[in-house]
Design an enzyme around this catalytic site. Structure first.
Site, PDB file in Angstrom:
ATOM      1  N   ARG A  49      -7.153 -25.479 -58.456  1.00 45.78           N
ATOM      2  CA  ARG A  49      -5.593 -25.578 -58.772  1.00 45.78           C
ATOM      3  C   ARG A  49      -5.238 -26.981 -59.054  1.00 45.78           C
ATOM      4  NH1 ARG A  49      -3.986 -21.147 -54.038  1.00 45.78           N
ATOM      5  NH2 ARG A  49      -5.472 -19.612 -54.857  1.00 45.78           N
ATOM      6  N   ASP A  51      -1.561 -29.012 -58.368  1.00 45.72           N
ATOM      7  CA  ASP A  51      -0.150 -28.904 -57.720  1.00 45.72           C
ATOM      8  C   ASP A  51       1.039 -29.424 -58.985  1.00 45.72           C
ATOM      9  OD1 ASP A  51      -0.719 -28.058 -55.465  1.00 45.72           O
ATOM     10  OD2 ASP A  51      -0.492 -29.777 -54.584  1.00 45.72           O
ATOM     11  N   ARG A 194      -3.327 -36.762 -52.570  1.00 43.98           N
ATOM     12  CA  ARG A 194      -2.287 -37.305 -52.280  1.00 43.98           C
ATOM     13  C   ARG A 194      -2.131 -37.857 -50.801  1.00 43.98           C
ATOM     14  NH1 ARG A 194       1.688 -33.123 -54.724  1.00 43.98           N
ATOM     15  NH2 ARG A 194       3.459 -34.734 -54.059  1.00 43.98           N
TER      16      ARG A 194
END
Length: 249
Positions: A49, A51, A194
């Site tokens: 996945r 974001d 991040r």
């Protein structure tokens, strides 16, 4: 028959990879395109996945289809049908039990930072005006390879079986007019890269030191780590699979 599809996308217009209610995602657009061209409702399973706003230079997914089609023709027609910010590189047949997510053995991400205002990086890099101590950031990055549990960098309330990741590379380099952080691991937690970058920036601007990073890693507490940097600077750049899977025909 099962097929792997290799593609890339610029994530600005999408609410991430995975299908969500009331939000446009890459998975939804790709599934719609394949289903229209192959005239059958299809679902695609991604290698992972990303974001909202995150980009992918190389992404894999698999889908099942029992009919016949010309691979090169499907790639061409799918590229013509999809929006300009999604591009198909390849479609190939694989073993029936091949899995885009579970068979992946390594993933690589990059994070781009620009230190000068540049309109060409407006949606593709994080502009940070502070001067950064790159050697200090690399010292701190090396600490990541000494740990396995990265709960301190995981998004809160994430439903995962383990927070363990095997980080094999974590390095800052200067690439022309941008600073690039490259990190390679077998798997990543949600929001992990991040949060890692935000924590290393704290060291780079002189706000924190190596001991701070060591304490964050030991804490398993997301609130002690640095802030997450903007999604627009993050790129999934490579996904690796076993040679036996890659060479299957």
């Amino acid at each position: 028959m099962r097929y792997f599809i290799v593609f890339s996308y610029f994530g600005k217009s999408y609410h991430g990879w995975q299908i969500q209610p009331n939000a446009i995602t890459v998975q939804e657009v790709l599934e719609d395109g394949l289903s229209k061209l192959l005239r059958q409702g299809l679902s695609v399973v991604g290698a992972g996945r990303t974001d909202a706003g995150v980009h992918a230079k190389q992404m894999y997914a698999h889908f099942d289809f029992d009919g016949e089609f010309d691979v090169d023709e499907l790639v061409y027609r799918l590229n013509a049908l999809l929006p300009d910010d999604i591009a198909i590189a390849e479609i190939r047949a694989v073993k029936e039990d091949a899995h885009a997510r579970f068979d992946a053995i390594e993933r690589t991400y990059e994070y781009w930072i620009t230190q000068e205002k540049n309109p060409f990086y407006l949606d593709s890099a994080h502009y940070l005006r502070h001067r950064l101590d790159v050697p200090a950031m690399n010292e701190a990055a090396r600490l990541l390879m000494e740990h396995r549990d990265f709960e301190c960098f995981s998004k809160s309330n994430t439903d995962v079986r383990t927070f363990n990741c095997d980080v094999k590379k974590a390095e800052w380099t200067v690439d022309a007019d941008k600073l690039v952080f490259t990190i390679v691991a077998d798997r990543f937690l949600r929001n992990m890269v991040r949060a890692v970058v935000g924590t290393l920036i704290e060291v780079g601007i002189g706000k924190s030191d190596l001991e701070y990073v060591r304490n964050v890693l030991k804490s398993k507490d997301r609130s002690l780590a640095g802030p997450s940097v903007p999604a627009k600077g993050l790129y999934l750049t490579k996904i690796s699979y076993p040679e036996s899977l890659q060479k299957y025909e």
